[in-house]
Design a protein around this motif. Structure first.
Motif, PDB file in Angstrom:
ATOM      1  N   LEU A   1       0.826  -1.212   0.000  1.00 12.31           N
ATOM      2  CA  LEU A   1       0.000   0.000   0.000  1.00 12.31           C
ATOM      3  C   LEU A   1       0.857   1.258   0.000  1.00 12.31           C
ATOM      4  O   LEU A   1       0.563   2.230  -0.703  1.00 12.31           O
ATOM      5  CB  LEU A   1      -0.938  -0.010   1.205  1.00 12.31           C
ATOM      6  CG  LEU A   1      -2.020  -1.095   1.212  1.00 12.31           C
ATOM      7  CD1 LEU A   1      -2.753  -1.114   2.551  1.00 12.31           C
ATOM      8  CD2 LEU A   1      -3.016  -0.885   0.071  1.00 12.31           C
ATOM      9  N   VAL A   2       1.928   1.249   0.799  1.00 18.38           N
ATOM     10  CA  VAL A   2       2.833   2.403   0.837  1.00 18.38           C
ATOM     11  C   VAL A   2       3.555   2.550  -0.503  1.00 18.38           C
ATOM     12  O   VAL A   2       3.722   3.656  -1.024  1.00 18.38           O
ATOM     13  CB  VAL A   2       3.845   2.269   1.986  1.00 18.38           C
ATOM     14  CG1 VAL A   2       4.912   3.364   1.908  1.00 18.38           C
ATOM     15  CG2 VAL A   2       3.130   2.341   3.339  1.00 18.38           C
TER      16      VAL A   2
ATOM     17  N   GLU B   1       4.350   5.115  -5.889  1.00 16.33           N
ATOM     18  CA  GLU B   1       4.287   4.794  -7.321  1.00 16.33           C
ATOM     19  C   GLU B   1       3.366   5.766  -8.057  1.00 16.33           C
ATOM     20  O   GLU B   1       3.695   6.253  -9.144  1.00 16.33           O
ATOM     21  CB  GLU B   1       3.784   3.363  -7.500  1.00 16.33           C
ATOM     22  CG  GLU B   1       3.521   2.956  -8.936  1.00 16.33           C
ATOM     23  CD  GLU B   1       2.739   1.653  -9.032  1.00 16.33           C
ATOM     24  OE1 GLU B   1       2.315   1.329 -10.165  1.00 16.33           O
ATOM     25  OE2 GLU B   1       2.542   0.970  -8.011  1.00 16.33           O
ATOM     26  N   ARG B   2       2.230   6.066  -7.466  1.00 14.94           N
ATOM     27  CA  ARG B   2       1.210   6.868  -8.134  1.00 14.94           C
ATOM     28  C   ARG B   2       1.182   8.324  -7.673  1.00 14.94           C
ATOM     29  O   ARG B   2       0.735   9.198  -8.409  1.00 14.94           O
ATOM     30  CB  ARG B   2      -0.166   6.232  -7.906  1.00 14.94           C
ATOM     31  CG  ARG B   2      -0.218   4.776  -8.356  1.00 14.94           C
ATOM     32  CD  ARG B   2      -1.442   4.065  -7.831  1.00 14.94           C
ATOM     33  NE  ARG B   2      -1.412   2.642  -8.143  1.00 14.94           N
ATOM     34  CZ  ARG B   2      -2.309   1.748  -7.727  1.00 14.94           C
ATOM     35  NH1 ARG B   2      -3.319   2.161  -6.982  1.00 14.94           N
ATOM     36  NH2 ARG B   2      -2.195   0.474  -8.049  1.00 14.94           N
ATOM     37  N   GLY B   3       1.632   8.554  -6.423  1.00 14.23           N
ATOM     38  CA  GLY B   3       1.581   9.896  -5.872  1.00 14.23           C
ATOM     39  C   GLY B   3       0.176  10.280  -5.436  1.00 14.23           C
ATOM     40  O   GLY B   3      -0.810   9.651  -5.833  1.00 14.23           O
TER      41      GLY B   3
ATOM     42  N   GLN C   1       0.175  16.225  -2.085  1.00 15.80           N
ATOM     43  CA  GLN C   1       0.554  15.709  -0.772  1.00 15.80           C
ATOM     44  C   GLN C   1       1.738  14.737  -0.826  1.00 15.80           C
ATOM     45  O   GLN C   1       2.669  14.849  -0.035  1.00 15.80           O
ATOM     46  CB  GLN C   1      -0.647  15.018  -0.110  1.00 15.80           C
ATOM     47  CG  GLN C   1      -1.816  15.987   0.104  1.00 15.80           C
ATOM     48  CD  GLN C   1      -2.977  15.325   0.798  1.00 15.80           C
ATOM     49  OE1 GLN C   1      -2.895  14.939   1.947  1.00 15.80           O
ATOM     50  NE2 GLN C   1      -4.088  15.192   0.068  1.00 15.80           N
ATOM     51  N   ILE C   2       1.704  13.781  -1.740  1.00  9.98           N
ATOM     52  CA  ILE C   2       2.799  12.817  -1.850  1.00  9.98           C
ATOM     53  C   ILE C   2       3.282  12.800  -3.292  1.00  9.98           C
ATOM     54  O   ILE C   2       2.514  12.493  -4.215  1.00  9.98           O
ATOM     55  CB  ILE C   2       2.355  11.401  -1.439  1.00  9.98           C
ATOM     56  CG1 ILE C   2       1.930  11.392   0.039  1.00  9.98           C
ATOM     57  CG2 ILE C   2       3.486  10.394  -1.644  1.00  9.98           C
ATOM     58  CD1 ILE C   2       1.416  10.059   0.517  1.00  9.98           C
ATOM     59  N   ALA C   3       4.550  13.144  -3.484  1.00  8.73           N
ATOM     60  CA  ALA C   3       5.103  13.169  -4.841  1.00  8.73           C
ATOM     61  C   ALA C   3       5.433  11.749  -5.305  1.00  8.73           C
ATOM     62  O   ALA C   3       5.786  10.884  -4.498  1.00  8.73           O
ATOM     63  CB  ALA C   3       6.370  14.018  -4.865  1.00  8.73           C
ATOM     64  N   LYS C   4       5.302  11.518  -6.597  1.00 13.23           N
ATOM     65  CA  LYS C   4       5.705  10.229  -7.150  1.00 13.23           C
ATOM     66  C   LYS C   4       7.207  10.049  -6.917  1.00 13.23           C
ATOM     67  O   LYS C   4       7.995  10.973  -7.091  1.00 13.23           O
ATOM     68  CB  LYS C   4       5.410  10.160  -8.649  1.00 13.23           C
ATOM     69  CG  LYS C   4       3.934  10.119  -8.989  1.00 13.23           C
ATOM     70  CD  LYS C   4       3.746   9.989 -10.500  1.00 13.23           C
ATOM     71  CE  LYS C   4       2.266   9.953 -10.879  1.00 13.23           C
ATOM     72  NZ  LYS C   4       2.078   9.811 -12.341  1.00 13.23           N
TER      73      LYS C   4
END
Length: 272
Positions: free
Chosen positions: A200-201, A206-208, A212-215
Motif C-alpha cells: 500500500l505504501v 508509485e502513483r503519488g 501531498q505525496i510526490a511520485k
C-alpha cells in the motif's frame, strides 16, 4: 403362470412407489421454495419475518430497509419491524441434515451455516483477547462472511486488533480512515513488517497523491522490495506476502528493474 402374478404385482407396487416418491419430492421442493429469501434467492440461515409476512435473510432485508420503506415483494409500504423466524430456521436445519432438502439449495445453506459457525468461533476468540481473531472477524464483517456485512463493525474490530498489537489489524484499520491518518497507519504497519502495508505504501509513492505525496520510484521500489522480504514474527508483528502481494510487487519490480534501490532496508530479491 400362477407364479407370474406376484411378480407383476411387485412391479406395479414399485412403479407406484416411485411415482409417489416423485410427488413427495416435488411437494417438498415447492414447499421449500416458499422459504427462499426473495432478495438473495437462497434459503435463509438467519430467517426473519417482515411486516409483509414474508421470510427473509436478516442481513438482506435489513440492508433493503435502510434504503427503502417498501416491501421487496409487493412494492407496498411496510414497517421496519422484523421478527425472528426461529421455527423456520429449525425446520430448514432439520430438513437439510436429514436429506429432505438436497442439491444446490442445501449445499449453499450448509456452506453459509459453516461460515456462521466459523464466525462465532472467531468472535469467541476475539472477545477473549485474541488480536488475530479480532482482525479476522473484521474481515468477515467487511465481506459479510458468516455475519451481516457491517463496515462499522469491521472498523471497530480492526481498531481493537491494532490496539492489541496485531500489525494486519493496524493496516486494515488504516484503510478505514481518510487522508494522512490512513497513510500514517499504513506506514507504521509497513515499518513493523506487514507485507500488505508495504504494498500500500509502495502504491502511494508509485502513483503519488496530488498536492501531498510526490511520485518517487526509488521509494516505491524500497517498499515493494520490503513487501517481498516480510516474514511473520511473534507478538503480532510481521505478515508474509500472500500471492496477490507477491504478484503485484514482482510485476512492478520486473517492469522497473532500472530504478535504483539506494535504501539500506530495501533488500534485493535473491536470485535462485
Amino acid at each position: 403362470l400362477a407364479h407370474m402374478s406376484p411378480k407383476r404385482a411387485a412391479g406395479s407396487s414399485s412403479t407406484d412407489s416411485a411415482a409417489t416418491s416423485k410427488k413427495f419430492r416435488s411437494a417438498i421442493d415447492k414447499g421449500v421454495d416458499e422459504f427462499l429469501c426473495p432478495i438473495t434467492q437462497e434459503l435463509p440461515v438467519d430467517p426473519v419475518t417482515a411486516k409483509d409476512g414474508r421470510v427473509y435473510e436478516r442481513s438482506a432485508i435489513k440492508q433493503w430497509l435502510e434504503r427503502s420503506d417498501k416491501s421487496p415483494v409487493t412494492n407496498l409500504k411496510m414497517g421496519s419491524e422484523l421478527l425472528d423466524a426461529t421455527q423456520v430456521r429449525s425446520m430448514l436445519e432439520t430438513m437439510v441434515k436429514s436429506g429432505a432438502i438436497s442439491g444446490d439449495k442445501a449445499d449453499k445453506w450448509q456452506k453459509r451455516l459453516k461460515a456462521e459457525e466459523r464466525a462465532k468461533e472467531l468472535r469467541r476468540k476475539a472477545e477473549a483477547g485474541d488480536a488475530k481473531a479480532m482482525c479476522d472477524l473484521g474481515v468477515n464483517y467487511m465481506g459479510g462472511d458468516g455475519v451481516p456485512q457491517d463496515t462499522a463493525q469491521a472498523k471497530m474490530w480492526y481498531k481493537r486488533s491494532a490496539q492489541h498489537g496485531n500489525v494486519r489489524g493496524l493496516t486494515n484499520y488504516g484503510s478505514k480512515l481518510r487522508g494522512g491518518d490512513r497513510w500514517l497507519h499504513w506506514m507504521e504497519a509497513a515499518m513493523r513488517g506487514d507485507a500488505f502495508a508495504c504494498v500500500l505504501v509502495a502504491r502511494l509513492y508509485e502513483r503519488g497523491v496530488f498536492g501531498q505525496i510526490a511520485k518517487d520510484k526509488e521509494l516505491a521500489k524500497r517498499w515493494y522490495l520490503k513487501a517481498l522480504a516480510c516474514k511473520e514474527k511473534e507478538e503480532g508483528d510481521g505478515e508474509e506476502p500472500d500471492e496477490e502481494d507477491k504478484a503485484e510487487a514482482s510485476a512492478w519490480l520486473d517492469a522497473n528493474a532500472d530504478v535504483a534501490a539506494p535504501w539500506f532496508d530495501a533488500p534485493d530479491r535473491q536470485v535462485a
